[in-house]
Design an enzyme around this catalytic site. Structure first.
Site, PDB file in Angstrom:
ATOM      1  N   CYS A 193      36.056  12.447  14.770  1.00 31.55           N
ATOM      2  CA  CYS A 193      36.057  11.055  14.294  1.00 31.55           C
ATOM      3  C   CYS A 193      35.520  10.950  12.876  1.00 31.55           C
ATOM      4  O   CYS A 193      35.929  10.080  12.115  1.00 31.55           O
ATOM      5  CB  CYS A 193      35.265  10.173  15.252  1.00 31.55           C
ATOM      6  SG  CYS A 193      33.670  10.825  15.647  1.00 31.55           S
ATOM      7  N   GLU A 228      44.150   7.171  10.486  1.00 29.94           N
ATOM      8  CA  GLU A 228      43.443   8.294  11.088  1.00 29.94           C
ATOM      9  C   GLU A 228      44.473   9.234  11.708  1.00 29.94           C
ATOM     10  O   GLU A 228      45.213   8.838  12.615  1.00 29.94           O
ATOM     11  CB  GLU A 228      42.469   7.792  12.153  1.00 29.94           C
ATOM     12  CG  GLU A 228      41.583   8.899  12.682  1.00 29.94           C
ATOM     13  CD  GLU A 228      40.546   8.434  13.691  1.00 29.94           C
ATOM     14  OE1 GLU A 228      40.905   7.673  14.605  1.00 29.94           O
ATOM     15  OE2 GLU A 228      39.376   8.838  13.554  1.00 29.94           O
ATOM     16  N   LYS A 275      34.673   7.019  32.406  1.00 29.40           N
ATOM     17  CA  LYS A 275      36.066   7.493  32.480  1.00 29.40           C
ATOM     18  C   LYS A 275      36.314   8.472  31.341  1.00 29.40           C
ATOM     19  O   LYS A 275      36.349   8.096  30.174  1.00 29.40           O
ATOM     20  CB  LYS A 275      37.065   6.344  32.359  1.00 29.40           C
ATOM     21  CG  LYS A 275      38.471   6.835  32.734  1.00 29.40           C
ATOM     22  CD  LYS A 275      39.594   5.966  32.223  1.00 29.40           C
ATOM     23  CE  LYS A 275      40.101   6.348  30.871  1.00 29.40           C
ATOM     24  NZ  LYS A 275      40.729   7.685  30.746  1.00 29.40           N
ATOM     25  N   GLU A 289      32.771   3.113  18.913  1.00 28.17           N
ATOM     26  CA  GLU A 289      32.809   4.160  17.878  1.00 28.17           C
ATOM     27  C   GLU A 289      34.283   4.518  17.699  1.00 28.17           C
ATOM     28  O   GLU A 289      34.890   5.126  18.573  1.00 28.17           O
ATOM     29  CB  GLU A 289      31.958   5.354  18.325  1.00 28.17           C
ATOM     30  CG  GLU A 289      31.490   6.181  17.168  1.00 28.17           C
ATOM     31  CD  GLU A 289      32.478   7.267  16.783  1.00 28.17           C
ATOM     32  OE1 GLU A 289      33.553   6.950  16.216  1.00 28.17           O
ATOM     33  OE2 GLU A 289      32.162   8.439  17.057  1.00 28.17           O
TER      34      GLU A 289
END
Ligand code: NDP
Length: 489
Positions: free
Chosen positions: A287, A385, A178, A253
Site C-alpha cells: 500500500c 494505484e 474476513k 487504510e
C-alpha cells in the site's frame, strides 16, 4: 483438490466450521496457478453466526471483563506459538500469496512482534482524572468499542490480521475478521491455536469468503460496532457508506500513490537502491509502494539508467527459492490488471525497463519489474494505484516543484525524501501531505510507530498506542463529592 485434507475450515464461536450452505472456493498457488486448498465460501448466514458469537462473547463479559493482565498473557502466548510455527507459516504464506520466502519469514517475525507489543500494551490502557472546578471526581475511563468487524487484503495476509486483531483484543473487543479470498490460509492455521492459548470461544471469529457476499454483510451488520478495513479506495468508500446507517466507527487504510523524492545531493548508490526497494519489494503489492519516483532533473537520466540496469538483474522466480527477490503476483486478476497498466504505460510514457511478462517462466503470474520514465504526473500510471512492480519516474526542477508534484495526488499514505541536506529534507517532510514520511529510506515499518494516511488514503491510525485507541471509547464519569442536595429548586 476436494479431498478433506486440503479443506480449511473457518473459525466461529471456537469451532472449526464449514459454510452453512456447504459452498467452498478454491485457493491458489500463484506460482503454479494450481489449486492448493479450498476454504468455506461464507454468506450472510455465516457472517450473522460469527457476529452473534462475537456479540455474546462481548456482552457476557467473557472477554472485556477478563483482566487486562490475562488478555495480555493470552496475546503473548499466541505470539510464542507463532514464533514456534513461523517456518510452517512462512512457507504457507509464501505459497499462497507468491511473496518470496525470505520476505514471508520477516512477515512472520513481525506478526509475532505485533501480538507481543499489544500483549504488553493491554495493561497500559489508563484513564484520566479530569480537572473539573467542582467538588467532584471526574474521570475519563477507556472502554472497548465492542464487536469489531475487520476486513483485510491479500498482500500481507497474516500481518494484516495481526495489525487488526492484536490491538482489538488488547482493548477488550471481540472480533469477526474476513481475510481476502486470495490468501486466507495462514490466518486459518493460526485460528487452530486460539483455544490452546486461552482465547474463549467467540472472541475471535474468522469468516472466509468473497467481498460482496461475506465482507459487505459484515460491514453493514447492526451488531458490529466498528469496522477496520484495509484495501482499495473503491471498496473503502462502499464500507464507509454502509457504516452510515448504524453510525459505526470506521478506520480505513486505502493505499496510495506514494512519492519517493530524490534530490541531486542524495547518495547516488543508496538512492538507486532505495528507489527500487521502495517500489519493488513484495512485487510492488504494497500500500505504501513508492510508485512515483521524483528525481531532480540534473541527475534524472543517470538515475533512470541506474535503476533500469539494476532492475534487470532482480531475481524473479519461485517464491520458495531463497534467492528469489520477486515472486508472482497474487492472482490471475491482479496479473491481468498489472499487465494492462504495463501496456497503458507504453502509450503514456517511455519504457526504461521490463514492461511485460518475463521470458521463460512457464506458469505463474509473473510480471517484469517495470520502469517508465518521462512520465507526466497527470498520466493514469502516475495517478492510479497499480499494486504491482511498475515504477513511474518523474523529473522535477526544484524543491517547490518536487513538493507540488508529490502532493498532486488524491492519496496521502506515505512519502520519502532523499537528500544529504537535513534542512531541505525536513522542509520537504513538513510540506508533504502524507501520514508516513521516511528520510533517506523507504518502507521500514515498526509496530511502535503510527501507520495510516491523509486524504483519500483513509483515516485512523494502526500500530503503536494509536492502534489501540481506535478500539477504545471514552466514558466520562462524574462522582459528586458534595453531601448537600443540589439546591436548585
Ligand atoms: P479489495 O479492496 O477489493 O479487497 C480488500 C478486502 O475487501 C478483501 O477482503 C475483499 O474481499 C474485501 N471486499 C471486497 N469487496 C467488498 C465489499 N463490497 N464489502 C466488503 N468487503 C469487500 O482489493 P482487491 O483485492 O480487489 O484489489 C484491487 C486493488 O485494490 C489492487 O490492485 C490495489 O490497487 C488495491 N488494494 C490495496 C490494498 C492496500 O493495502 N491498500 C490491498 C489490496 C488491494 P475479497 O477477498 O473477496 O476480495
Amino acid at each position: 483438490m476436494g479431498t478433506d485434507m486440503n479443506r480449511y475450515r473457518m473459525h466461529i464461536n471456537g469451532e472449526s466450521v464449514e459454510a452453512r450452505r456447504g459452498a467452498w472456493f478454491p485457493v491458489y498457488d500463484p506460482s503454479t496457478e494450481e489449486i492448493i486448498a479450498e476454504a468455506p465460501d461464507a454468506d450472510e448466514n455465516d457472517v450473522n453466526r460469527a457476529v452473534q458469537a462475537a456479540r455474546a462473547a462481548f456482552d457476557s463479559g467473557a472477554w472485556p471483563q477478563t483482566t487486562a493482565q490475562e488478555r495480555g498473557r493470552i496475546l503473548l502466548r499466541l505470539a510464542e506459538r507463532i514464533r514456534k510455527e513461523s517456518a510452517m507459516l512462512a512457507e504457507l504464506e509464501s505459497r499462497n500469496s507468491g511473496k518470496p520466502i525470505v520476505e514471508a519469514e520477516y512477515d512472520m517475525a513481525d506478526v509475532a512482534t505485533c501480538f507481543e507489543y499489544y500483549g504488553g500494551l493491554a495493561t497500559k490502557v489508563a484513564g484520566y482524572v479530569n480537572p473539573v472546578p467542582d467538588n467532584a471526581l471526574s474521570l475519563s475511563l477507556k472502554e472497548p468499542v465492542g464487536v469489531a468487524g475487520q476486513i483485510i487484503p491479500w498482500n500481507y495476509p497474516l500481518l494484516m490480521a495481526a495489525w487488526k486483531l492484536a490491538p482489538a483484543l488488547a482493548a477488550g473487543c471481540t472480533c469477526v475478521l474476513k481475510p481476502a479470498e486470495q490468501a486466507p490460509l495462514t490466518v486459518l492455521e493460526m485460528a487452530r491455536w486460539f483455544a490452546d492459548v486461552g482465547l474463549p470461544p467467540g472472541v475471535v471469529n474468522i469468516v472466509t469468503g468473497f467481498g460482496e457476499t461475506a465482507g459487505a454483510p459484515l460491514a453493514r451488520h447492526p451488531e458490529v460496532n466498528k469496522i477496520a478495513f484495509t484495501g482499495s479506495a473503491a471498496v473503502g468508500k462502499l464500507i464507509l457508506k454502509s457504516a452510515v446507517d448504524t453510525i459505526k466507527r470506521v478506520t480505513l487504510e486505502l493505499g496510495g500513490k506514494s512519492p519517493n523524492i530524490f534530490f541531486a545531493d542524495a547518495d547516488f548508490e543508496a538512492a538507486i537502491d532505495g528507489a527500487l526497494f521502495g517500489v519493488f519489494i513484495n512485487q510492488g503489492e504494497v500500500c505504501s509502494a513508492g510508485s512515483r519516483i521524483l528525481v531532480e532533473r540534473s541527475i534524472y537520466s543517470r538515475f533512470v539508467e541506474g535503476m533500469a540496469e539494476k532492475a534487470k538483474r532482480i531475481k524473479l522466480g519461485a517464491p520458495l527459492v531463497r534467492e528469489t527477490k520477486m515472486g508472482p503476483l497474487v492472482s490471475k486478476e491482479q496479473y491481468e490488471r498489472v499487465r494492462a497498466f504495463q501496456e497503458l504505460g507504453k502509450r503514456e510514457a517511455k519504457l526504461a525497463a521490463g514492461g511485460g511478462r518475463p521470458a521463460g517462466m512457464g506458469k505463474g503470474y509473473y510480471v517484469e519489474p517495470t520502469i517508465f520514465c518521462n512520465v507526466d504526473n497527470s498520466a493514469r500510471i502516475a495517478r492510479e494505484e497499480i499494486f504491482g512492480p511498475v515504477a513511474t519516474v518523474i523529473p522535477f526542477n526544484d524543491e517547490a516543484e518536487a513538493v507540488r508534484i508529490a502532493n498532486d495526488t488524491p492519496y496521502g499514505l506515505a512519502a520519502a525524501v532523499w537528500s544529504r541536506d537535513i534542512f531541505k529534507a525536513f522542509r520537504v517532510v513538513k510540506a508533504l501531505r502524507a501520514g508516513i514520511v521516511w528520510v533517506n529510506h523507504m518502507q521500514p515499518t515498526y509496530v511502535e510507530a503510527p501507520w495510516g494516511g491523509y486524504k483519500q488514503s483513509g483515516f485512523g491510525r494502526e500500530l503503536g498506542p494509536w492502534g489501540i485507541e481506535e478500539y477504545l471509547e471514552t466514558k466520562q464519569v462524574h462522582i459528586n463529592l458534595n453531601e448537600q442536595p443540589i439546591g436548585w429548586y
